[in-house]
Write a protein that holds these residues in place. Structure first.
Motif, PDB file in Angstrom:
ATOM      1  N   GLY A 175      47.936  41.553  44.716  1.00 28.95           N
ATOM      2  CA  GLY A 175      48.947  41.209  45.712  1.00 28.95           C
ATOM      3  C   GLY A 175      48.382  40.418  46.876  1.00 28.95           C
ATOM      4  O   GLY A 175      48.978  39.429  47.316  1.00 28.95           O
ATOM      5  N   LEU A 176      47.224  40.822  47.366  1.00 26.51           N
ATOM      6  CA  LEU A 176      46.637  40.158  48.531  1.00 26.51           C
ATOM      7  C   LEU A 176      46.037  38.798  48.192  1.00 26.51           C
ATOM      8  O   LEU A 176      46.005  37.899  49.040  1.00 26.51           O
ATOM      9  N   ASN A 177      45.569  38.642  46.965  1.00 27.45           N
ATOM     10  CA  ASN A 177      44.822  37.432  46.618  1.00 27.45           C
ATOM     11  C   ASN A 177      45.552  36.469  45.690  1.00 27.45           C
ATOM     12  O   ASN A 177      45.100  35.340  45.498  1.00 27.45           O
ATOM     13  N   ASN A 178      46.671  36.938  45.111  1.00 27.40           N
ATOM     14  CA  ASN A 178      47.444  36.115  44.183  1.00 27.40           C
ATOM     15  C   ASN A 178      46.568  35.602  43.036  1.00 27.40           C
ATOM     16  O   ASN A 178      46.643  34.439  42.647  1.00 27.40           O
ATOM     17  N   PHE A 179      45.741  36.504  42.523  1.00 30.48           N
ATOM     18  CA  PHE A 179      44.880  36.166  41.391  1.00 30.48           C
ATOM     19  C   PHE A 179      45.589  36.498  40.083  1.00 30.48           C
ATOM     20  O   PHE A 179      46.571  37.232  40.052  1.00 30.48           O
ATOM     21  N   GLU A 180      45.033  35.958  38.981  1.00 27.62           N
ATOM     22  CA  GLU A 180      45.539  36.311  37.668  1.00 27.62           C
ATOM     23  C   GLU A 180      45.098  37.733  37.313  1.00 27.62           C
ATOM     24  O   GLU A 180      44.120  38.256  37.846  1.00 27.62           O
ATOM     25  N   PHE A 181      45.811  38.328  36.369  1.00 25.17           N
ATOM     26  CA  PHE A 181      45.533  39.706  35.985  1.00 25.17           C
ATOM     27  C   PHE A 181      44.105  39.886  35.484  1.00 25.17           C
ATOM     28  O   PHE A 181      43.496  40.944  35.672  1.00 25.17           O
TER      29      PHE A 181
END
Length: 301
Positions: free
Chosen positions: A151-157
């Motif tokens: 959520g904080l970093n908007n990274f892929e799973f």
């Protein structure tokens, strides 16, 4: 829908006991912003967690004490509607505040579905002692840490498979795997009446204490070596210091239970939860502020 009994079963103050997981989750994130920190807190602690509590209360229909509620009032359909409403609000806030972060939204949906499977009579994971123990600890610990990270970093799973993310998540679950049976220790009669063979019932009262003690020791060792390997050894020592009040209360309670089995009750369980949440929450908040240099930055002004 907005009856007092319905609000009581949401058990919003009970979210305090999961606050250490939130602080640990934000402490491993490389990207921080005040709005994201606030909204993730609101989504989890004020909507998703209470919705799960309400859903569980509706299908359990407990007549005796439950976590965060000493005298639960009778439940009705309003509680189920409120659970769904809170989940919808939580997911809507996620979509609104974390635009294009669909991984976060999907992870929240998975959490909701798992919490439903835990209580719903058509699946009811709760009636399977070891499976429910594993699932509850995994999703309230590791999965939430990973939700916060994504959520904080908007990274892929796929980022959660990296050691510096995967390991902290699993370590958060170790604490919950240890604590989880203790939350059931005063509910043996109610759980058995519904046919839920919880891990605490399987272990017995004495076995539950010993099981939790093993996980407390394991958590202390793992966290010490984690902080030494990825951060600084001082955090490991501070973690052990934070565990000390928890261990002291735990040992004192265990000795009292050996003399009088009635001491394995709701009041003492809630005290253990409160002390644990306060001590570990304080430690992880300190770790977050110190490791991110926020304290240093504030001190310069």
């Amino acid at each position: 829908m907005f009856k007092k009994s319905t609000w009581l079963h949401l058990r919003i103050p009970f979210s305090y006991f999961l606050l250490p997981i939130y602080f640990f989750g934000i402490s491993i994130s490389p990207n921080l912003s005040e709005p994201s920190l606030l909204w993730l807190f609101i989504i989890l602690h004020l909507f998703i967690y209470p919705a799960s509590n309400a859903f569980n209360s509706y299908f359990d229909k407990d007549e005796k004490s439950i976590g965060g509620l000493k005298s639960p009032p009778p439940v009705d359909k309003n509680l189920l509607y409120m659970a769904w409403l809170f989940d919808i609000i939580g997911i809507s806030l996620s979509i609104w505040q974390f635009k294009n972060n669909w991984t976060l939204t999907l992870m929240l949906l998975v959490y909701i579905l798992v919490s439903r499977a835990y209580s719903h009579p058509s699946i009811r994971l709760k009636k399977y002692a070891f499976l429910s123990w594993f699932i509850a600890g995994l999703f309230q610990g590791a999965w939430v840490v990973w939700i916060i990270y994504i959520g904080l970093n908007n990274f892929e799973f796929s980022h959660i498979l990296k050691p510096h993310v995967l390991i902290p998540g699993l370590m958060a679950s170790v604490i919950l795997w240890g604590a989880y049976p203790m939350t059931q220790i005063y509910q043996h009669e109610e759980d058995a009446k519904r046919g839920d063979k919880t891990l605490s019932i399987k272990l017995g009262v004495k076995g539950t204490f010993l099981f939790t003690a093993v996980f407390f020791v394991m958590a202390s060792v793992l966290y010490f070596f984690y902080f030494e390997a990825y951060h600084q050894a001082k955090y490991g020592w501070t973690f052990i210091l934070a565990m000390t009040p928890i261990v002291l209360f735990f040992v004192g309670w265990f000795l009292a239970v050996l003399k009088n089995g009635d001491k394995a009750n709701y009041k003492n369980t809630m005290w253990l939860n409160f002390i644990s949440a306060t001590c570990l929450g304080g430690f992880f908040l300190y770790f977050f502020l110190n490791s991110t240099n926020i304290l240093t930055a504030v001190g310069q002004y």
